[in-house]
Enzyme design. Structure first.
Site, short mmCIF file in Angstrom:
data_model
loop_
_atom_site.label_atom_id
_atom_site.label_comp_id
_atom_site.label_asym_id
_atom_site.label_seq_id
_atom_site.Cartn_x
_atom_site.Cartn_y
_atom_site.Cartn_z
N HIS A 147 -2.79 7.28 39.07
CA HIS A 147 -1.43 7.50 38.57
C HIS A 147 -1.01 8.97 38.66
O HIS A 147 0.16 9.27 38.93
CB HIS A 147 -1.31 7.04 37.12
CG HIS A 147 -1.10 5.57 36.98
ND1 HIS A 147 -2.13 4.68 36.76
CD2 HIS A 147 0.02 4.83 37.03
CE1 HIS A 147 -1.65 3.46 36.68
NE2 HIS A 147 -0.35 3.52 36.84
N GLY A 148 -1.92 9.88 38.42
CA GLY A 148 -1.57 11.30 38.45
C GLY A 148 -2.36 12.09 37.43
O GLY A 148 -3.33 11.59 36.86
#
Length: 484
Positions: free
Chosen positions: A327-328
């Site tokens: 996702h980051g």
């Protein structure tokens, strides 16, 4: 063409990138009709590549990003072809996930908003596709009796040509935002064997191996998507999580804060009705981002589990870490995931301890079939579960949307931390006397129904190995009770 979209962006208030992305997604529908009529597999691969380049370079101006996608793709192709040992999928995994993480860091450094479409979106889809491909190739080298059903169906025995592989990674309907397809499914689509079991009467009159009804179903889904998109455009500016960090937001009451919101499903990624009216969090997450859930289950959760062992806490944590990096790097993701793990644990405790009390005692006593009778009490239980699911989801998702830890904590404070209080109260009840009391009530009901009291009264809570996290809550843990 940018001048057209600039005018449209000014008229609608939407961002330029969002409008161009929507245009590409809509354009994929008529292009899909062209794709199915391309006369040979080789031309189909080339068609995918041309359309993907048109989207990425001409429409979205992602020339450098396209080169990065090519680097990840070619690197995976050559690693899979030349590394013969069991570490090959993990080498691919490290390579493509590391590349993605670097771009996540770059995006964070430049503080790019959701309105800006850049290469990490397509790269996230490609990461799932390439890592899955690597495992499919490795499964093709293993003995068949070592594989489960999914692995047998998706295994790649014969290495593809470079054209076949690039056609696969460029498959235009899913290259921008997904979902991804496994290589075996892509080749069966290109070669026309995906519908080989369809009866002759159900095929189109043209003689092509394509069942009737494809366009009707596809365009119906397009209309549904556009309706939801319109709702988002109209109300998204007024009702979004960025409001939660504003000072005025704390003046509103709880109800303002907590208001909710052939099958041709081979590429389905969401089940809208189930998401909006899910009776519990597990059912909701089972129906959201479905292909990502498959990727996490098949390429991480099951693969990190030692042979002959059942997945446990280690498998769960490694899967959580993968999902987080995918996702980051924003801190809000981790707040949402961790809270989601606790919410999932509470959900299992409710299904194990409270749900049986709302089912007929005879059904519980005889351990009835997969579908319990829909009694009035069961309906009331499901409706209550839906309300609580919406309420806790709106709290839990705030950090996921606000991203920074600072804004997440401000948003939660303006919500009076109601989600945390719900979780703490539930844990205090179940880890206190609540579970024992509920188990005894179950045993009494079973005994009165004339069945053996098989309810374990002494086992009150699950161990730490059962605490799964947000993106693993998709049916990954097979030992979790099947939710109806």
């Amino acid at each position: 063409m940018d001048s057209v979209f600039v005018s449209l962006a000014e008229a609608t208030g939407a961002s330029l990138d969002q409008l161009k992305l929507i245009f590409c997604l809509i354009l994929s529908y008529p292009l899909g009709s062209v794709f199915i009529r391309v006369p040979s597999p080789s031309l189909k691969h080339a068609f995918n590549i041309v359309v993907a380049l048109f989207y990425l370079i001409y429409m979205l101006h992602l020339g450098t990003g396209t080169l990065q996608l090519l680097v990840s793709s070619l690197g995976t192709y050559f690693i899979a072809a030349n590394v013969k040992g069991p570490n090959m999928p993990w080498i691919v995994f490290t390579f493509v996930m590391g590349h993605l993480t670097i771009n996540h860091v770059i995006r964070a450094l430049f503080e790019l908003s959701y309105e800006t479409f850049e290469i990490t979106g397509p790269q996230m889809v490609l990461t799932m596709k390439l890592t899955t491909y690597a495992w499919n190739v490795w499964d093709g080298r293993r003995q068949v009796d070592e594989l489960d059903k999914w692995q047998k169906e998706k295994r790649v025995v014969q290495a593809p040509t470079i054209l076949e592989f690039l056609g696969y990674v460029s498959y235009f309907p899913g290259i921008l935002v997904g979902p991804y397809l496994e290589f075996a499914d892509y080749m069966s689509l290109v070669e026309g064997t995906i519908f080989k079991s369809v009866k002759a009467d159900d095929l189109k009159d043209s003689g092509r191996l394509v069942p009737k009804g494809r366009k009707r179903v596809a365009y119906r889904k397009l209309v549904v998507g556009l309706v939801y998109l319109g709702i988002f455009v109209v109300f998204g500016g007024q009702y979004n999580y960025s409001n939660a960090v504003q000072d005025w937001f704390s003046d509103y009451n709880f109800f303002y804060s907590a208001s909710g919101g052939t099958r041709w499903d081979g590429a389905a990624n969401v089940q809208i009705a189930t998401i909006e009216f899910a009776p519990n969090m597990k059912v909701l997450l089972d129906s959201w981002n479905m292909k990502t859930n498959v990727w996490l289950r098949e390429c991480v959760y099951k693969r990190v589990t030692p042979k002959g062992k059942k997945p446990g806490f280690r498998s769960s944590m490694l899967t959580f870490a993968t999902s987080a990096f995918w996702h980051g790097i924003a801190g809000g993701y981790y707040l949402a995931f961790i809270l989601g793990g606790f919410v999932q644990t509470i959900g299992r405790l409710c299904r194990s301890n409270i749900r049986p009390l709302f089912l007929p005692a005879t059904y519980v006593a005889t351990r009835g079939g997969p579908e319990p009778p829909l009694t009035l009490a069961k309906q009331a239980y499901d409706i209550t579960g839906t309300i609580f699911t919406v309420v806790i989801l709106n709290f839990m998702a705030a950090p996921f949307m606000l991203l920074s830890i600072k804004d997440s904590l401000i948003g939660w404070s303006h919500l009076e931390y109601y989600g945390l209080w719900m979780v703490l109260a539930a844990f205090a009840f179940f880890y206190g006397p609540g579970t024992g009391i509920l188990k005894k009530m179950q045993a009494e009901r079973v005994n009165k129904a004339g069945g053996p009291a098989k309810v374990n009264v002494t086992s009150t809570t699950p161990g730490p190995s059962q605490v799964l996290l947000l993106d693993v809550a998709d049916g990954v843990a097979k030992k979790v009770e099947k939710a109806d």
